[in-house]
Design a protein around this motif. Structure first.
Motif, mmCIF file in Angstrom:
data_model
loop_
_atom_site.group_PDB
_atom_site.id
_atom_site.type_symbol
_atom_site.label_atom_id
_atom_site.label_comp_id
_atom_site.label_asym_id
_atom_site.label_seq_id
_atom_site.Cartn_x
_atom_site.Cartn_y
_atom_site.Cartn_z
ATOM 1 N N UNK A 1 4.343 31.061 -6.040
ATOM 2 C CA UNK A 1 4.138 31.863 -4.790
ATOM 3 C C UNK A 1 2.895 31.007 -3.932
ATOM 4 N N UNK A 2 2.067 30.516 -4.793
ATOM 5 C CA UNK A 2 0.857 29.784 -4.232
ATOM 6 C C UNK A 2 1.274 28.665 -3.480
ATOM 7 N N UNK A 3 2.177 27.966 -3.993
ATOM 8 C CA UNK A 3 2.686 26.707 -3.386
ATOM 9 C C UNK A 3 3.847 27.215 -2.109
ATOM 10 N N UNK A 4 4.331 28.001 -2.283
ATOM 11 C CA UNK A 4 5.369 28.671 -1.339
ATOM 12 C C UNK A 4 4.635 28.951 -0.159
ATOM 13 N N UNK A 5 3.426 29.685 -0.139
ATOM 14 C CA UNK A 5 2.800 30.235 0.869
ATOM 15 C C UNK A 5 2.299 28.991 1.640
ATOM 16 N N UNK A 6 1.578 28.212 0.872
ATOM 17 C CA UNK A 6 1.065 26.789 1.404
ATOM 18 C C UNK A 6 2.205 26.157 2.421
ATOM 19 N N UNK A 7 3.265 25.826 1.822
ATOM 20 C CA UNK A 7 4.398 25.170 2.502
ATOM 21 C C UNK A 7 4.863 26.085 3.675
ATOM 22 N N UNK A 8 4.887 27.337 3.577
ATOM 23 C CA UNK A 8 5.183 27.960 4.539
ATOM 24 C C UNK A 8 4.287 28.027 5.990
ATOM 25 N N UNK A 9 2.904 28.008 5.685
ATOM 26 C CA UNK A 9 2.106 27.693 6.760
ATOM 27 C C UNK A 9 2.256 26.534 7.617
ATOM 28 N N UNK A 10 2.607 25.447 6.457
ATOM 29 C CA UNK A 10 2.952 23.969 7.017
ATOM 30 C C UNK A 10 3.938 24.141 8.088
ATOM 31 N N UNK A 11 5.050 24.619 7.489
ATOM 32 C CA UNK A 11 6.431 24.566 8.312
ATOM 33 C C UNK A 11 6.212 25.514 9.420
ATOM 34 N N UNK A 12 5.580 26.606 9.471
ATOM 35 C CA UNK A 12 5.288 27.541 10.782
ATOM 36 C C UNK A 12 4.529 26.662 11.733
ATOM 37 N N UNK A 13 3.574 25.823 11.260
ATOM 38 C CA UNK A 13 2.890 24.851 12.360
ATOM 39 C C UNK A 13 3.774 23.695 12.921
ATOM 40 N N UNK A 14 4.587 23.300 12.170
ATOM 41 C CA UNK A 14 5.664 22.230 12.709
ATOM 42 C C UNK A 14 6.557 22.862 13.541
ATOM 43 N N UNK A 15 7.052 24.010 13.111
ATOM 44 C CA UNK A 15 7.995 24.618 14.225
ATOM 45 C C UNK A 15 7.124 25.232 15.690
ATOM 46 N N UNK A 16 6.153 25.444 15.434
ATOM 47 C CA UNK A 16 5.303 25.783 16.680
ATOM 48 C C UNK A 16 5.123 24.683 17.413
#
Length: 307
Positions: free
Chosen positions: A218-233
């Motif tokens: 969960x910890x790593x998933x959340x961090x990677x999720x934020x990274x992906x959302x920035x890339x998508x934005x």
């Protein structure tokens, strides 16, 4: 223990199908929370079928194809909405936007797209038919009655180990993938989610040690999720460049703001990899050893720690 593993899997799968069935009427009204919950339930369902498929009733390929369609559609609808909320936060910042109305219109278009996709999903008979077909296959298939095919404890742990190794492989690829790094990080995030949900599905049967894997994932998933959302934005903002009514300075400012957020997300990902590596299922679940007490669980030994 072996019957407990199968019972846990059955209960988990039934819960996800029930969640999906209950969300469909709400999705028809473009209820974003229902959309999110449906997407999550479908991810969990697919993760369990993927990880433990050899020990579960066979789902026909036609149904699997429809499940992929439903997952893709739910993902598109939810992604548009999440992006709209992210952009709204930026537009609400105390910045003198030159083309504020045009920017907000573009963001409103994302919401409209999300709602439109959601309504199409709910109105398509395939959605309900897919859930019913999956339930029939899973709970009335031949291996459902033949409990000898149920995964025993060691077999379940071995399958989780494969899922763990797949996630580790994606992280290693991301550290050396150059321009494809973001794609590989996104794949790693999906692999980590798959591992997490597969562990959740049998957590009640394997004991409290399962939480060490789930929490790290969960910890790593959340961090990677934020990274992906920035890339998508950033990708979406690049697509706005040159559109009528939008001031280039506004696009530049939004990209700068999002880039700073991406830089912070990258730092968070590296920190998560260093401090919360996901322990190996075969070590934690078989031995009941907490992560960090074995050499292979220490951050310095993670092959992707330089990411």
């Amino acid at each position: 223990m072996d019957s407990e593993v199968r019972d846990s899997l059955d209960a988990y799968l039934a819960l996800q199908l029930a969640e999906l069935d209950g969300c469909l009427p709400l999705i028809a009204a473009a209820d974003q929370e229902a959309l999110h919950e449906a997407r999550l339930a479908l991810r969990r369902l697919r993760s369990v079928l993927s990880c433990y498929g050899v020990h579960l009733p066979r789902v026909p390929e036609s149904t699997r194809k429809d499940i992929r369609w439903l997952a893709r559609s739910l993902g598109e609808a939810r992604d548009d909405y999440v992006l709209s909320q992210r952009m709204t936060l930026w537009l609400d910042a105390p910045v003198a936007w030159v083309s504020a109305d045009a920017l907000r219109a573009a963001v409103s278009g994302l919401v409209g797209s999300s709602n439109s996709i959601a309504r199409r999903i709910a109105a398509d008979p395939r959605a309900k038919e897919t859930l019913d077909a999956a339930a029939r296959a899973i709970f009335t298939g031949p291996t459902q009655q033949d409990k000898s095919s149920a995964p025993h404890f060691d077999a379940a742990v071995a399958l989780l180990q494969v899922a763990w190794e797949t996630a580790q492989g994606s992280l290693r690829w991301a550290s050396a993938a150059g321009t494809r790094r973001n794609e590989q990080l996104h794949q790693a995030r999906k692999d980590i989610k798959g591992l997490r949900y597969a562990v959740e599905a049998i957590a009640g049967a394997v004991g409290s040690e399962a939480s060490t894997i789930i929490q790290a994932a969960m910890t790593l998933q959340r961090a990677l999720g934020e990274q992906h959302d920035s890339v998508a934005s950033l990708a979406w903002l690049s697509g706005l460049a040159g559109q009528p009514g939008l001031d280039p300075a506004d696009i530049h400012e939004l990209r700068s703001m999002e880039q700073r957020r991406l830089d912070q997300a990258e730092t968070t990902v590296r920190e998560a990899l260093r401090t919360s590596p996901i322990p190996e299922p075969r070590r934690v679940l078989r031995a009941g050893i907490a992560p960090g007490t074995l050499a292979s669980d220490r951050p310095s030994d993670q092959s992707h720690s330089a990411l």
